[in-house]
Scaffold this motif. Structure first.
Motif, PDB file in Angstrom:
ATOM      1  N   HIS A  80       0.838  -1.198   0.000  1.00  0.00           N
ATOM      2  CA  HIS A  80       0.000   0.000   0.000  1.00  0.00           C
ATOM      3  C   HIS A  80       0.875   1.252   0.000  1.00  0.00           C
ATOM      4  N   PRO A  81       0.579   2.230  -0.884  1.00  0.00           N
ATOM      5  CA  PRO A  81       1.420   3.431  -0.982  1.00  0.00           C
ATOM      6  C   PRO A  81       1.305   4.338   0.230  1.00  0.00           C
ATOM      7  N   ARG A  82       2.449   4.891   0.639  1.00  0.00           N
ATOM      8  CA  ARG A  82       2.508   5.878   1.710  1.00  0.00           C
ATOM      9  C   ARG A  82       2.591   7.279   1.095  1.00  0.00           C
ATOM     10  N   PRO A  83       2.294   8.304   1.887  1.00  0.00           N
ATOM     11  CA  PRO A  83       2.382   9.691   1.373  1.00  0.00           C
ATOM     12  C   PRO A  83       3.779  10.064   0.889  1.00  0.00           C
ATOM     13  N   ARG A  89       3.976  -2.948   3.494  1.00  0.00           N
ATOM     14  CA  ARG A  89       3.596  -4.320   3.173  1.00  0.00           C
ATOM     15  C   ARG A  89       2.618  -4.821   4.226  1.00  0.00           C
ATOM     16  N   LEU A  90       1.435  -5.235   3.768  1.00  0.00           N
ATOM     17  CA  LEU A  90       0.363  -5.699   4.644  1.00  0.00           C
ATOM     18  C   LEU A  90      -0.133  -7.053   4.153  1.00  0.00           C
ATOM     19  N   TYR A  91      -0.868  -7.769   5.031  1.00  0.00           N
ATOM     20  CA  TYR A  91      -1.170  -9.170   4.737  1.00  0.00           C
ATOM     21  C   TYR A  91      -2.638  -9.520   5.019  1.00  0.00           C
ATOM     22  N   CYS A  92      -3.167 -10.377   4.151  1.00  0.00           N
ATOM     23  CA  CYS A  92      -4.546 -10.849   4.306  1.00  0.00           C
ATOM     24  C   CYS A  92      -4.567 -12.374   4.178  1.00  0.00           C
ATOM     25  N   PRO A  93      -4.773 -13.097   5.271  1.00  0.00           N
ATOM     26  CA  PRO A  93      -4.877 -14.562   5.193  1.00  0.00           C
ATOM     27  C   PRO A  93      -6.184 -14.975   4.526  1.00  0.00           C
ATOM     28  N   ASN A  94      -6.123 -16.045   3.766  1.00  0.00           N
ATOM     29  CA  ASN A  94      -7.289 -16.470   2.998  1.00  0.00           C
ATOM     30  C   ASN A  94      -8.392 -17.063   3.871  1.00  0.00           C
ATOM     31  N   GLN A  95      -8.018 -17.717   4.974  1.00  0.00           N
ATOM     32  CA  GLN A  95      -8.972 -18.324   5.912  1.00  0.00           C
ATOM     33  C   GLN A  95      -9.994 -19.201   5.182  1.00  0.00           C
ATOM     34  N   LEU A  96      -9.488 -20.032   4.273  1.00  0.00           N
ATOM     35  CA  LEU A  96     -10.359 -20.795   3.382  1.00  0.00           C
ATOM     36  C   LEU A  96     -11.258 -21.771   4.127  1.00  0.00           C
ATOM     37  N   VAL A 179     -10.156  -4.801 -10.914  1.00  0.00           N
ATOM     38  CA  VAL A 179      -9.714  -3.501 -10.412  1.00  0.00           C
ATOM     39  C   VAL A 179      -9.702  -3.599  -8.898  1.00  0.00           C
ATOM     40  N   ARG A 180      -8.589  -3.178  -8.283  1.00  0.00           N
ATOM     41  CA  ARG A 180      -8.467  -3.218  -6.826  1.00  0.00           C
ATOM     42  C   ARG A 180      -8.231  -1.819  -6.304  1.00  0.00           C
ATOM     43  N   MET A 181      -9.090  -1.395  -5.372  1.00  0.00           N
ATOM     44  CA  MET A 181      -8.990  -0.074  -4.769  1.00  0.00           C
ATOM     45  C   MET A 181      -8.793  -0.250  -3.266  1.00  0.00           C
ATOM     46  N   SER A 182      -7.945   0.566  -2.668  1.00  0.00           N
ATOM     47  CA  SER A 182      -7.651   0.375  -1.248  1.00  0.00           C
ATOM     48  C   SER A 182      -7.562   1.703  -0.511  1.00  0.00           C
ATOM     49  N   ALA A 183      -7.889   1.648   0.791  1.00  0.00           N
ATOM     50  CA  ALA A 183      -7.856   2.838   1.651  1.00  0.00           C
ATOM     51  C   ALA A 183      -7.636   2.393   3.086  1.00  0.00           C
ATOM     52  N   PRO A 184      -7.041   3.254   3.928  1.00  0.00           N
ATOM     53  CA  PRO A 184      -6.829   2.909   5.344  1.00  0.00           C
ATOM     54  C   PRO A 184      -8.150   2.650   6.071  1.00  0.00           C
ATOM     55  N   ILE A 185      -8.133   1.694   6.971  1.00  0.00           N
ATOM     56  CA  ILE A 185      -9.331   1.317   7.714  1.00  0.00           C
ATOM     57  C   ILE A 185      -9.974   2.496   8.461  1.00  0.00           C
ATOM     58  N   PRO A 186      -9.208   3.329   9.203  1.00  0.00           N
ATOM     59  CA  PRO A 186      -9.861   4.442   9.910  1.00  0.00           C
ATOM     60  C   PRO A 186     -10.631   5.359   8.963  1.00  0.00           C
ATOM     61  N   GLN A 187     -10.081   5.590   7.787  1.00  0.00           N
ATOM     62  CA  GLN A 187     -10.757   6.430   6.801  1.00  0.00           C
ATOM     63  C   GLN A 187     -12.054   5.773   6.328  1.00  0.00           C
ATOM     64  N   CYS A 188     -12.014   4.463   6.104  1.00  0.00           N
ATOM     65  CA  CYS A 188     -13.211   3.748   5.665  1.00  0.00           C
ATOM     66  C   CYS A 188     -14.299   3.775   6.732  1.00  0.00           C
ATOM     67  N   ILE A 189     -13.899   3.613   7.993  1.00  0.00           N
ATOM     68  CA  ILE A 189     -14.864   3.650   9.094  1.00  0.00           C
ATOM     69  C   ILE A 189     -15.504   5.033   9.187  1.00  0.00           C
ATOM     70  N   ASP A 225      -3.917   0.276  11.816  1.00  0.00           N
ATOM     71  CA  ASP A 225      -2.954   0.404  10.721  1.00  0.00           C
ATOM     72  C   ASP A 225      -3.323  -0.466   9.523  1.00  0.00           C
ATOM     73  N   ALA A 226      -4.484  -1.104   9.580  1.00  0.00           N
ATOM     74  CA  ALA A 226      -4.915  -1.981   8.497  1.00  0.00           C
ATOM     75  C   ALA A 226      -5.414  -1.172   7.304  1.00  0.00           C
ATOM     76  N   VAL A 227      -5.516  -1.849   6.170  1.00  0.00           N
ATOM     77  CA  VAL A 227      -5.991  -1.240   4.928  1.00  0.00           C
ATOM     78  C   VAL A 227      -7.085  -2.130   4.347  1.00  0.00           C
ATOM     79  N   LEU A 228      -8.126  -1.504   3.835  1.00  0.00           N
ATOM     80  CA  LEU A 228      -9.227  -2.225   3.202  1.00  0.00           C
ATOM     81  C   LEU A 228      -9.054  -2.200   1.692  1.00  0.00           C
ATOM     82  N   GLU A 229      -9.294  -3.346   1.060  1.00  0.00           N
ATOM     83  CA  GLU A 229      -9.206  -3.438  -0.400  1.00  0.00           C
ATOM     84  C   GLU A 229     -10.532  -3.915  -0.969  1.00  0.00           C
ATOM     85  N   LEU A 230     -11.031  -3.191  -1.961  1.00  0.00           N
ATOM     86  CA  LEU A 230     -12.169  -3.646  -2.753  1.00  0.00           C
ATOM     87  C   LEU A 230     -11.624  -4.234  -4.044  1.00  0.00           C
TER      88      LEU A 230
END
Length: 284
Positions: A80-83, A89-96, A179-189, A225-230
């Motif tokens: 995820h890009p910083r200012p 570098r962030l991680y999302c487990p699949n939890q299949l 297409v993948r769009m992402s934003a910091p979790i606090p901003q999304c909330i 510090d998490a990031v949400l991705e659509l």
């Protein structure tokens, strides 16, 4: 730009979109961190190919059994890009295992009669339940990193993401794969809460208000510090470039201002874009 292997596997799947939460390494326990470190150097398109190839193998088994049989779990990596121009570098487990359990439960609630036993034989369900560690299952269920939707993106998801957020268009030979769009979790909330407050005053009867409340509750369990991705998934090919995030936002703003004409116009644009896609779910 995606490679040909990813494009080939992508075409075998229906329109499924995802909402994923990526967290920093220190948000995970020791065992999860070890799994992440083993996979952190793998490219994103390689992970997508691995996941879809594994899904195809489960679906074409001689005996109907769509459940995963191994304990290994894929991890997606987001840069995820910083200012300052660098990336985090962030991680999302699949939890299949947990997600297939939830999908099976949902199928059992929507499909009646013997068809459920054909798609999900009781012996397969019992074997899957026996493979799951109860403590691990409970932890994953309480902190599920991925949500999915078929045949379109829920409008509530667009409230969390704005059109000027970080965007990655994945293409192959001129075709948009996703297409993948992402934003910091606090901003999304904050975005969801602001929209929910406006709807609570202007249109409390809308189901969208309950959806937003549920999304906020879900997002609040993750690291700040998490990031949400659509991740639009294959449906991106039909809608991108997509004005849905701004249309949803304008529709809510119009409702808050008492502008029914503006709200209706925003909804017509959304309906014209997404209803034909959702109708594909019933096409023969």
């Amino acid at each position: 730009m995606a490679g040909a292997p990813e494009a080939t596997v992508w075409r075998t799947f229906p329109y499924v979109s995802y909402l994923r939460v990526y967290e920093p390494l220190d948000a995970f326990d020791d065992a999860q961190q070890l799994r992440i470190l083993d996979q952190r150097s793998r490219a994103r398109h390689e992970t997508e190919v691995l996941e879809r190839s594994d899904a195809v193998r489960r679906l074409v088994r001689p005996v109907s059994d769509p459940f995963p049989h191994t304990s290994g779990d894929l991890v997606r990596v987001l840069h995820h890009p910083r200012p300052d121009g660098s990336t985090t570098r962030l991680y999302c487990p699949n939890q299949l295992a947990v997600r297939t359990s939830l999908a099976a439960e949902s199928l059992g609630e929507t499909v009646n009669g013997p068809l459920v036993d054909v798609l999900l034989p009781e012996v397969a369900r019992e074997a899957h339940a026996a493979r799951i560690d109860p403590d691990s299952f409970a932890d994953s269920l309480a902190k599920l990193h991925t949500r999915s939707a078929t045949w379109g993106v829920p409008f509530g998801w667009f409230i969390l993401i704005h059109e000027d957020d970080a965007t990655d268009v994945v293409e192959d030979d001129g075709r948009v794969l996703t297409v993948r769009m992402s934003a910091p979790i606090p901003q999304c909330i904050d975005r969801a809460r602001h929209a929910a407050a406006a709807l609570a005053l202007a249109a409390p009867e809308l189901d969208l208000l309950d959806e937003l409340t549920d999304l906020v509750t879900w997002l609040e369990v993750f690291s700040p510090d998490a990031v949400l991705e659509l991740d639009y998934g294959p449906v991106a090919e039909l809608v991108y470039p997509d004005d849905s995030p701004s249309d949803v936002r304008l529709g809510i703003e119009s409702l808050a201002d008492g502008d029914m004409t503006g709200a209706a116009a925003a909804y017509r644009r959304l309906a014209g874009r997404w209803i034909p896609i959702r109708q594909l779910a019933r096409a023969s």
